[in-house]
Design a protein around this motif. Sequence first.
Motif, PDB file in Angstrom:
ATOM      1  N   ALA A 174       1.009  -1.265  -0.108  1.00 32.00           N
ATOM      2  CA  ALA A 174      -0.158   0.163  -0.174  1.00 32.00           C
ATOM      3  C   ALA A 174       0.840   1.388  -0.037  1.00 32.00           C
ATOM      4  O   ALA A 174       0.282   2.438  -0.470  1.00 32.00           O
ATOM      5  CB  ALA A 174      -0.853  -0.174   1.264  1.00 32.00           C
ATOM      6  N   THR A 175       2.281   1.115   0.302  1.00 24.85           N
ATOM      7  CA  THR A 175       2.817   2.434   0.311  1.00 24.85           C
ATOM      8  C   THR A 175       4.203   2.441  -0.639  1.00 24.85           C
ATOM      9  O   THR A 175       4.878   3.352  -0.726  1.00 24.85           O
ATOM     10  CB  THR A 175       3.558   2.478   1.895  1.00 24.85           C
ATOM     11  OG1 THR A 175       4.312   1.336   2.009  1.00 24.85           O
ATOM     12  CG2 THR A 175       2.662   2.744   2.975  1.00 24.85           C
ATOM     13  N   ILE A 176       4.044   1.350  -1.459  1.00 23.20           N
ATOM     14  CA  ILE A 176       5.168   1.296  -2.391  1.00 23.20           C
ATOM     15  C   ILE A 176       5.128   2.460  -3.477  1.00 23.20           C
ATOM     16  O   ILE A 176       6.076   3.300  -3.904  1.00 23.20           O
ATOM     17  CB  ILE A 176       5.025   0.027  -3.316  1.00 23.20           C
ATOM     18  CG1 ILE A 176       5.226  -1.297  -2.521  1.00 23.20           C
ATOM     19  CG2 ILE A 176       5.852   0.142  -4.636  1.00 23.20           C
ATOM     20  CD1 ILE A 176       6.903  -1.214  -2.443  1.00 23.20           C
ATOM     21  N   ASP A 177       3.928   2.976  -3.809  1.00 18.44           N
ATOM     22  CA  ASP A 177       3.650   3.993  -4.962  1.00 18.44           C
ATOM     23  C   ASP A 177       4.091   5.427  -4.179  1.00 18.44           C
ATOM     24  O   ASP A 177       4.997   6.071  -4.939  1.00 18.44           O
ATOM     25  CB  ASP A 177       2.096   4.184  -5.364  1.00 18.44           C
ATOM     26  CG  ASP A 177       2.194   5.269  -6.610  1.00 18.44           C
ATOM     27  OD1 ASP A 177       1.500   6.414  -6.071  1.00 18.44           O
ATOM     28  OD2 ASP A 177       2.477   4.828  -7.650  1.00 18.44           O
ATOM     29  N   GLN A 178       3.825   5.813  -2.820  1.00 16.53           N
ATOM     30  CA  GLN A 178       4.314   6.716  -2.493  1.00 16.53           C
ATOM     31  C   GLN A 178       5.785   6.875  -2.369  1.00 16.53           C
ATOM     32  O   GLN A 178       6.416   7.951  -2.133  1.00 16.53           O
ATOM     33  CB  GLN A 178       3.614   7.256  -0.871  1.00 16.53           C
ATOM     34  CG  GLN A 178       3.949   6.615   0.057  1.00 16.53           C
ATOM     35  CD  GLN A 178       3.049   6.753   1.317  1.00 16.53           C
ATOM     36  OE1 GLN A 178       2.088   6.235   1.508  1.00 16.53           O
ATOM     37  NE2 GLN A 178       3.616   7.788   1.889  1.00 16.53           N
ATOM     38  N   THR A 179       6.295   5.741  -2.021  1.00 17.62           N
ATOM     39  CA  THR A 179       7.860   5.608  -1.663  1.00 17.62           C
ATOM     40  C   THR A 179       8.674   5.908  -3.032  1.00 17.62           C
ATOM     41  O   THR A 179       9.542   6.507  -2.986  1.00 17.62           O
ATOM     42  CB  THR A 179       8.158   4.143  -1.263  1.00 17.62           C
ATOM     43  OG1 THR A 179       7.199   3.943   0.115  1.00 17.62           O
ATOM     44  CG2 THR A 179       9.450   4.085  -0.926  1.00 17.62           C
ATOM     45  N   VAL A 180       8.044   5.430  -4.078  1.00 23.93           N
ATOM     46  CA  VAL A 180       8.751   5.576  -5.287  1.00 23.93           C
ATOM     47  C   VAL A 180       8.761   7.013  -5.778  1.00 23.93           C
ATOM     48  O   VAL A 180       9.616   7.465  -6.040  1.00 23.93           O
ATOM     49  CB  VAL A 180       8.052   4.694  -6.490  1.00 23.93           C
ATOM     50  CG1 VAL A 180       8.710   5.175  -7.760  1.00 23.93           C
ATOM     51  CG2 VAL A 180       8.562   2.938  -6.112  1.00 23.93           C
ATOM     52  N   LYS A 181       7.494   7.563  -5.716  1.00 21.66           N
ATOM     53  CA  LYS A 181       7.051   9.030  -5.961  1.00 21.66           C
ATOM     54  C   LYS A 181       8.048   9.932  -4.919  1.00 21.66           C
ATOM     55  O   LYS A 181       8.329  10.807  -5.606  1.00 21.66           O
ATOM     56  CB  LYS A 181       5.752   9.169  -5.901  1.00 21.66           C
ATOM     57  CG  LYS A 181       4.749   8.492  -6.902  1.00 21.66           C
ATOM     58  CD  LYS A 181       4.677   8.927  -8.481  1.00 21.66           C
ATOM     59  CE  LYS A 181       3.711   8.418  -9.203  1.00 21.66           C
ATOM     60  NZ  LYS A 181       3.830   7.008  -9.464  1.00 21.66           N
ATOM     61  N   ALA A 182       8.357   9.641  -3.899  1.00 23.94           N
ATOM     62  CA  ALA A 182       9.257  10.497  -3.090  1.00 23.94           C
ATOM     63  C   ALA A 182      10.510  10.459  -3.419  1.00 23.94           C
ATOM     64  O   ALA A 182      11.292  11.318  -2.908  1.00 23.94           O
ATOM     65  CB  ALA A 182       9.003   9.977  -1.636  1.00 23.94           C
ATOM     66  N   GLY A 183      11.020   9.390  -4.356  1.00 24.03           N
ATOM     67  CA  GLY A 183      12.361   9.400  -4.665  1.00 24.03           C
ATOM     68  C   GLY A 183      13.179   8.671  -4.100  1.00 24.03           C
ATOM     69  O   GLY A 183      14.459   8.654  -4.339  1.00 24.03           O
ATOM     70  N   ALA A 184      13.090   7.730  -3.673  1.00 24.20           N
ATOM     71  CA  ALA A 184      13.503   6.397  -3.213  1.00 24.20           C
ATOM     72  C   ALA A 184      14.245   5.336  -4.155  1.00 24.20           C
ATOM     73  O   ALA A 184      13.633   5.399  -5.288  1.00 24.20           O
ATOM     74  CB  ALA A 184      12.769   5.491  -2.342  1.00 24.20           C
ATOM     75  N   ASN A 185      15.842   5.522  -4.209  1.00 22.05           N
ATOM     76  CA  ASN A 185      16.513   4.799  -4.871  1.00 22.05           C
ATOM     77  C   ASN A 185      16.772   3.108  -4.710  1.00 22.05           C
ATOM     78  O   ASN A 185      16.806   2.215  -5.680  1.00 22.05           O
ATOM     79  CB  ASN A 185      17.819   5.219  -5.123  1.00 22.05           C
ATOM     80  CG  ASN A 185      18.022   6.498  -5.458  1.00 22.05           C
ATOM     81  OD1 ASN A 185      18.209   7.411  -4.550  1.00 22.05           O
ATOM     82  ND2 ASN A 185      17.263   7.257  -6.838  1.00 22.05           N
ATOM     83  N   ILE A 186      16.449   2.871  -3.388  1.00 21.65           N
ATOM     84  CA  ILE A 186      16.484   1.493  -2.931  1.00 21.65           C
ATOM     85  C   ILE A 186      15.301   1.483  -2.045  1.00 21.65           C
ATOM     86  O   ILE A 186      15.018   2.258  -0.913  1.00 21.65           O
ATOM     87  CB  ILE A 186      17.582   1.238  -2.253  1.00 21.65           C
ATOM     88  CG1 ILE A 186      19.006   1.396  -3.068  1.00 21.65           C
ATOM     89  CG2 ILE A 186      17.753  -0.255  -1.625  1.00 21.65           C
ATOM     90  CD1 ILE A 186      20.345   1.167  -2.478  1.00 21.65           C
ATOM     91  N   ILE A 187      14.399   0.410  -2.112  1.00 18.85           N
ATOM     92  CA  ILE A 187      13.297   0.269  -1.285  1.00 18.85           C
ATOM     93  C   ILE A 187      13.479  -1.188  -0.600  1.00 18.85           C
ATOM     94  O   ILE A 187      13.640  -2.054  -1.122  1.00 18.85           O
ATOM     95  CB  ILE A 187      11.984   0.244  -2.037  1.00 18.85           C
ATOM     96  CG1 ILE A 187      11.809   1.368  -2.872  1.00 18.85           C
ATOM     97  CG2 ILE A 187      10.864   0.013  -1.175  1.00 18.85           C
ATOM     98  CD1 ILE A 187      10.345   1.537  -3.799  1.00 18.85           C
ATOM     99  N   VAL A 188      13.614  -0.895   0.877  1.00 15.24           N
ATOM    100  CA  VAL A 188      13.817  -2.126   1.628  1.00 15.24           C
ATOM    101  C   VAL A 188      12.415  -2.753   2.176  1.00 15.24           C
ATOM    102  O   VAL A 188      11.608  -2.120   2.644  1.00 15.24           O
ATOM    103  CB  VAL A 188      14.686  -1.702   2.949  1.00 15.24           C
ATOM    104  CG1 VAL A 188      15.011  -2.916   3.769  1.00 15.24           C
ATOM    105  CG2 VAL A 188      15.754  -1.056   2.563  1.00 15.24           C
TER     106      VAL A 188
END
Length: 215
Positions: A174-188
């Motif tokens: 549920a929080t992947i989209d906002q994480t990507v849009k916020a500019g994360a380069n690595i998602i843990v």
Amino acid sequence: MARPLIQMALDSLDFDQTVALADQVAPYVDIFEIGTPCIKYNGINLVKALRERYPDKLLLVDLKTMDAGEYEAGAFYAAGADICTVLGVSGLATIGGVIKAAKKHAAEVQVDLINVPNKAECARESAKLGAQIMGVHTGLDAQAAGQTPFTDLNEVASLGLNVRVSVAGGIKPATIDQTVKAGANIIVVGAAIYGAPSPAEAAREIRELVEAAAV
Ligand SMILES: O=C(CO)[C@H](O)[C@H](O)COP(=O)(O)O
């Protein structure tokens, strides 16, 4: 937008369960993180085992080093770690020591900003020293208290530093989209995968969501 890398947090204490989990999610993730409890319990032999089993995956050892940076991290880089973490609260001398060890092995350093009061200042100073990755991280205990990493992610990602920004702390579909849009380069991702009925299916879903958000 380049697709962010997906990092699987291997947070089990059991050696064999950790390897088995890595096998389940390998097709969908880019980085295997040997989590802090896991590396403390299993030690350097787990680094060697995963390095041999997955020569083409990136291997991050979540040491969360607090002192003796070059001395502590050197052995893990030598064992095959591509990235080791050092705590931002440890101070520039320790961060610099891990960076020195990393350079000897053509490897990289992630500064974990967990519990750092001034994350922007720590990120700037660490980047000047040569740290390649800034880790925005809401730890498991802070999550239990209701905290999330998103405000910190927005702050650090907007600094415009020549680093990659990693984010960890309860990340879920549920929080992947906002994480990507916020500019994360690595998602843990940890519990959202290893706590799922099928970790492989959960990892596949995370991968699809990250790819969709990065379009
Ligand atoms: O470093 C960690 C805890 O200190 C975890 O590996 C990190 O928080 C990712 O796990 P989760 O997605 O379950 O929060």
